[in-house]
Design a protein around this motif. Structure first.
Motif, PDB file in Angstrom:
ATOM      1  N   TYR A 379      31.198  26.793  82.527  1.00 29.95           N
ATOM      2  CA  TYR A 379      31.598  27.138  81.769  1.00 29.95           C
ATOM      3  C   TYR A 379      33.176  26.537  81.119  1.00 29.95           C
ATOM      4  CZ  TYR A 379      27.575  30.371  81.828  1.00 29.95           C
ATOM      5  OH  TYR A 379      26.427  31.013  81.820  1.00 29.95           O
ATOM      6  N   GLU A 381      36.722  27.817  79.764  1.00 31.39           N
ATOM      7  CA  GLU A 381      37.449  28.691  80.017  1.00 31.39           C
ATOM      8  C   GLU A 381      38.955  28.336  78.663  1.00 31.39           C
ATOM      9  OE1 GLU A 381      35.578  31.007  80.334  1.00 31.39           O
ATOM     10  OE2 GLU A 381      35.037  31.275  82.450  1.00 31.39           O
ATOM     11  N   ARG A 426      31.957  35.031  86.043  1.00 31.03           N
ATOM     12  CA  ARG A 426      31.061  33.961  86.187  1.00 31.03           C
ATOM     13  C   ARG A 426      30.725  33.930  87.649  1.00 31.03           C
ATOM     14  NH1 ARG A 426      33.100  32.376  80.697  1.00 31.03           N
ATOM     15  NH2 ARG A 426      31.268  33.949  79.212  1.00 31.03           N
ATOM     16  N   PHE A 509      28.698  25.239  78.148  1.00 32.40           N
ATOM     17  CA  PHE A 509      28.797  26.404  77.444  1.00 32.40           C
ATOM     18  C   PHE A 509      30.631  26.812  77.325  1.00 32.40           C
ATOM     19  CE2 PHE A 509      24.644  27.120  79.438  1.00 32.40           C
ATOM     20  CZ  PHE A 509      24.176  27.160  78.749  1.00 32.40           C
ATOM     21  N   ASP A 510      30.402  27.276  76.095  1.00 31.26           N
ATOM     22  CA  ASP A 510      31.489  28.531  75.343  1.00 31.26           C
ATOM     23  C   ASP A 510      32.207  29.216  76.408  1.00 31.26           C
ATOM     24  OD1 ASP A 510      33.769  28.764  74.483  1.00 31.26           O
ATOM     25  OD2 ASP A 510      33.626  29.184  72.543  1.00 31.26           O
ATOM     26  N   GLY A 511      33.234  28.816  77.183  1.00 31.95           N
ATOM     27  CA  GLY A 511      33.391  30.460  77.838  1.00 31.95           C
ATOM     28  C   GLY A 511      34.246  31.628  77.661  1.00 31.95           C
ATOM     29  N   SER A 516      27.941  33.588  75.705  1.00 31.00           N
ATOM     30  CA  SER A 516      27.237  32.008  76.264  1.00 31.00           C
ATOM     31  C   SER A 516      26.952  32.268  77.591  1.00 31.00           C
ATOM     32  CB  SER A 516      27.969  31.332  76.412  1.00 31.00           C
ATOM     33  OG  SER A 516      29.400  30.370  74.978  1.00 31.00           O
ATOM     34  N   ASP A 517      26.298  33.887  78.274  1.00 34.53           N
ATOM     35  CA  ASP A 517      26.248  34.474  79.058  1.00 34.53           C
ATOM     36  C   ASP A 517      24.584  34.019  79.369  1.00 34.53           C
ATOM     37  OD1 ASP A 517      28.832  34.348  80.271  1.00 34.53           O
ATOM     38  OD2 ASP A 517      29.150  36.393  80.206  1.00 34.53           O
TER      39      ASP A 517
END
Lengths: 844, 115
Positions: A379, A381, A426, A509-511, A516-517
């Motif tokens: 991710y 961030e 995460r 992924f876009d954190g 996105s989780d």
């Protein structure tokens, strides 16, 4: 009586001063080299002491015939009988006492290994071997391995049973350390000038995390980001497809097409918008490099089971050979645990793990291969400070990072380095160029994996084994089981992250958003599986678990071509009367579906061109030699080396667009490095597309076609092999591909190197180029009225290098032999000729 | 000569006992005590021989299982020397510990006049 002249001379002050200085210097030097390492030499006192030093290895090479020890925490006496293979059979009145005894006997045979692998996962190797391990320790801690082990341990502390199991095992290990004679100190401690550390219950969790690192590491996102910048997303999707182009799934399928046709790989289109992400991935790669397990893509485990309907005896049969990094002592320790009415389980375990991981009991036998699922996501961030962030943004809100200081020390306690470790919800947060990237990795999640193994080893049927293993999280394994009732089953067991709708796990992924989780987990009950299939057998070899049409969700995308699965299934299909000995032979069968599939395709092209250009003697020779090859990877074979050389050249010429290095016109001794090499099922698919632009090499003026590249590979492969090794008489496979079983400290004298083995890339006994991977355990079990096991692992039970049990199994392992396992159900049932020593453990 | 032999024998036994019951680093301690308490009996040579004899005897005792040459070859291979050289080095190291201690202590403790 007067002094004689000598007395007079020696009493002179000058003489005394001189001898005093000489004596002090000599004694000082002797004590210094005795206490401290000098250059490459270990402290000589600890090493050369004839009573307590390394010489004592001679005395401790074999366990005494009778030995009694007190372990205060035992609730009742435990009897341990060692058989002639060095396997301890532990007879206890209850499970916890059995595990205490297991901790004791494992420490007795493998103490240094216990500590070394624990420290490797804790990131504290520097405290054992010094600053040379600093990079590895940093990578371990920055990637959250000890953090994840702590989370697992805390979860176990809340479960009374798990807590008791871990503490019982630790009690046993520590009882051995406390009572160990100085003479029993393993050689490695003497060489390093160190003493063993106490075993904490948490160390078992470190071991599990370490295994997760080996079996469930995934970072294809990094390569993918760089590949997308270079050739575009569409091309990368085709080059590294979610589903293999050749299908031979683990779960038998009703889908008709084994090979998916119509492959067209889009032309390379550099994507400038992807460059930023590629730079992030590039910056991140070195921080993960120290943790990656490199295996040339040839790491490969196998397991299969045959139903009674297809076995010669009418009973189910099971075989398993998990392939891992080879080490001496082995990563496995063989043990038999007997607790009346509770447990009677035989097999192998990792030193440090309570119970039996792979093996058999009185009703079932089981084995595993790795699923290779994608269980890690990355991710990007947004942080409040690009140098030393303290917060990260989540749905528009600044959330605090969990921050801890991490200090690296050497054996003397001296500080070597210091890191600030940061975590989002995460997982670990890692600096990557201008970005900060966090990673969620299933291996670091709290889980109850040990409970699953312990419960499963008490199962009495395929169904009850799977039910017990519902508790298993990670690393996901294709567990195969057979029982005495004649059932066989396989299931890709583990948890699989469920991503947001429509998303896979192979891109960053876009954190900044919780959207996105992971949304949950696919549990083992929903994973690919099969019980008692109509075909009468089941097999897995790390291939895609289920046909794309049967897959429940995205499980991963790094599926190797199913060459080994194709070969196993072919062997099992053509033998309707399978025997245990045939299964043993299959485990090292030199046949190869990869060669069977690819050689005819290469020859079709080569022969056509050779006929058109008869003056091309190199091509004609390559084609002739390859055509006459029996496609077997046995030690005496010479053409296997030619095939591998041609395939290496074909890959180099075909995937030049993906190379990190400049691809020279001629092959060189230095292997070309690639951002990532597409799996061979993609190459096979590409071979069907004669005009694909991927055959063209951008670095050359002319336009290459499939045929010109294949012909160049045939020619280049032959030339490279001849340049490297000379004439064909020197291409013996046994001289080219060997197994190298290294001691963890990479000391050649403690290792077994250059072992000729049968098998090659994608045969059932694959070995990697550097020879450090291979079958870590081979088991064949017959599920008749009694479960009968035959097994071996490379190495021996003892870690004492002068013990007859240090490397006693290697030759039989090398030649594909198995030992008959002794499985007494009571101490007296171990026959006298198989009984070597007894250890009695008593409560104080 | 008899005194030398007696000192050699006694120091051999003392060095062996110190090694068995304490460890290699106890050899200088017992030799130092011997040299300080009975400085006229034996000398540096007796101490060095005593240390060497003690350690050679202990090596022989370790060889009850018959693996001492195996250990020597293994350790030699690890360190980069021959097994025989390592056996010799062990005996010499025992001699060095004892002999150097005797040399130092005899220089520090003045010989007492007798008679």
């Amino acid at each position: 009586m007067p002094f004689d002249r000598r007395d007079t001379a020696t009493s002179r002050p000058a003489y005394r001063l001189t001898t005093g200085i000489v004596g002090a210097l000599l004694l000082g030097a002797a004590l210094t080299v005795g206490l401290r390492p000098v250059g490459p030499l270990p402290p000589l006192g600890l090493l050369l002491d004839p009573q307590h030093g390394a010489w004592a290895l001679a005395r401790s090479a074999e366990h005494p015939a009778e030995h009694e020890v007190n372990i205060p925490s035992l609730s009742a006496p435990v009897e341990v009988r060692y058989d002639d293979r060095g396997v301890p059979h532990i007879f206890a009145n209850n499970l916890l006492d059995a595990l205490r005894a297991q901790g004791y006997v494992v420490a007795r045979d493998r103490l240094f290994q216990l500590e070394l692998q624990t420290r490797a996962a804790a990131g504290t190797l520097t405290e054992l071997v010094g600053a040379r391990a600093l990079d590895a320790d940093r990578a371990t801690r920055r990637n959250g391995l000890p953090w994840g082990a702590r989370r697992k341990f805390e979860a176990a502390q809340r479960d009374a049973d798990a807590k008791a199991v871990l503490e019982a095992y630790a009690d046993g290990v520590n009882a051995y350390i406390a009572q160990m004679r100085a003479a029993d100190l393993p050689l490695e401690y003497r060489l390093l000038g160190r003493r063993p550390q106490r075993w904490d219950a948490e160390h078992t969790m470190l071991l599990l995390v370490r295994m997760g690192l080996t079996l469930a590491w995934s970072d294809f996102e990094l390569a993918r980001a760089q590949l997308e910048a270079r050739v575009g997303r569409d091309a990368v999707d085709a080059l590294f497809p979610q589903d293999a182009w050749v299908q031979e799934p683990i779960q038998p399928t009703t889908q008709v097409a084994a090979t998916r046709g119509g492959v067209r790989i889009p032309p390379p289109q550099p994507d400038s918008a992807a460059r930023r992400l590629a730079a992030t991935a590039r910056a991140m790669a070195p921080q993960l490099a120290a943790l990656r397990v490199e295996h040339d893509g040839v790491l490969g485990s196998n397991n299969w089971a045959v139903a009674p309907s297809r076995s010669a005896t009418g009973h189910a049969l099971l075989a398993n050979d998990p392939h891992l990094e080879l080490s001496l002592p082995s990563i496995w320790y063989e043990v038999h645990l007997v607790v009346p009415d509770t447990l009677d389980s035989y097999g192998v375990t990792f030193p440090g793990a309570p119970g039996v991981i792979l093996g058999m009991n009185r009703d079932i036998a089981w084995g595993a291969t790795n699923v290779g699922a994608d269980v890690a996501d990355y991710y990007i961030e947004a942080v409040n400070d690009t140098v030393a962030p303290t917060q990260y943004q989540l749905d528009g809100v600044w959330e605090p990072l969990a921050i801890s200081e991490s200090v690296y020390r050497d054996a003397t306690g001296r500080e070597l380095a210091r890191d600030t470790l940061r975590y989002t919800h995460r997982g670990p947060l890692i600096a990557a160029g201008d970005d900060w990237v966090s990673r969620r990795w299933l291996v670091l999640e709290p889980s109850a994996d040990l409970a699953g193994f312990l419960a499963a080893s008490r199962a009495t049927s395929v169904a009850s084994y799977f039910a017990a293993m519902d508790a298993h999280w990670s690393p996901a394994q294709n567990f195969i089981v057979a029982d005495r009732a004649g059932h066989i089953g396989i299931r890709s067991t583990g948890r699989y992250p469920l991503r947001p709708a429509g998303q896979r796990g192979d891109r960053f992924f876009d954190g900044r958003t919780r959207a996105s989780d992971w949304t949950g987990f696919l549990t083992p009950t929903g994973a690919p599986q099969a019980i008692d299939p109509a075909q009468g057998f089941l097999a897995s070899a790390n291939q895609q678990p289920a046909h794309p049409g049967d897959l429940p969700t995205y499980l991963g995308n790094d599926w190797p071509a199913p060459w080994r699965a194709l070969h196993i299934n072919a062997l099992l299909r053509r033998d309707a009367q399978v025997t245990a000995d045939a299964m043993r032979r299959y485990q090292t069968d030199p046949g190869n579906a990869r060669a069977d599939t690819l050689v005819p395709r290469l020859l079709r092209i080569g022969e056509r061109v050779a006929a058109a250009v008869p003056q091309d003697s190199v091509l004609r020779r390559a084609v002739t030699l390859l055509a006459a090859w029996d496609r077997r990877f046995d030690p005496a074979n010479t053409r296997a080396a030619l095939f591998e050389s041609i395939m290496r050249e074909l890959g180099r010429l075909t995937w030049d667009e993906l190379a990190v290095d400049d691809v020279a016109a001629e092959p060189t001794a230095v292997p070309t490095r690639f951002l990532a090499m597409p799996p061979e099922h993609v190459l096979m698919a590409l071979l069907e597309d004669e005009q694909s632009v991927w055959w063209d090499r951008p670095a050359t003026a002319q336009r290459e076609t499939r045929d010109s590249i294949v012909v160049a590979a045939l020619r280049g492969g032959l030339r490279a092999l001849e340049a490297d090794r000379g004439p064909e008489s020197q291409w013996r496979w046994s001289d080219i591909r060997v197994a190298n079983i290294w001691h963890p400290l990479r000391i050649p004298a403690l290792s077994a190197l250059g072992l000729s083995v049968q098998g090659g890339r994608e045969s059932l006994n694959p070995s990697s180029g550097n020879g450090v991977h291979g079958a870590s355990w081979r088991l064949v079990a017959e599920l008749g009225p009694h479960v009968v096991g035959h097994a071996i692992y490379p190495g021996g039970q003892s870690a004492n290098p002068v013990s007859p049990r240090y490397r006693d199994r290697i030759e039989r392992w090398r030649t594909g032999q198995l030992d008959s396992l002794r499985v007494p159900d009571a101490p007296s049932a171990l026959r006298a000729e198989h009984h070597r020593a007894t250890l009695t453990l008593t409560p104080r | 000569m008899n005194a030398f032999l007696r000192a050699w024998g006694a120091l051999s036994v003392l060095c062996a006992l110190a090694t068995v019951f304490v460890g290699w680093w106890a050899v200088p301690i017992v030799v130092a005590l011997w040299s300080a308490l009975v400085p006229r009996v034996g000398g540096v040579a007796a101490a060095a021989l005593g240390g060497a004899t003690a350690w050679a005897a202990l090596l022989l005792m370790q060889n009850r299982a018959g693996r001492i040459t195996e250990v020597a070859e293994l350790l030699g291979a690890i360190i980069g020397t021959s097994g025989l050289a390592l056996l010799a080095l062990t005996v010499l190291y025992g001699a060095l510990l004892a002999g150097s201690t005797a040399l130092l202590v005899r220089a520090l403790v003045p010989p007492r006049r007798r008679g």
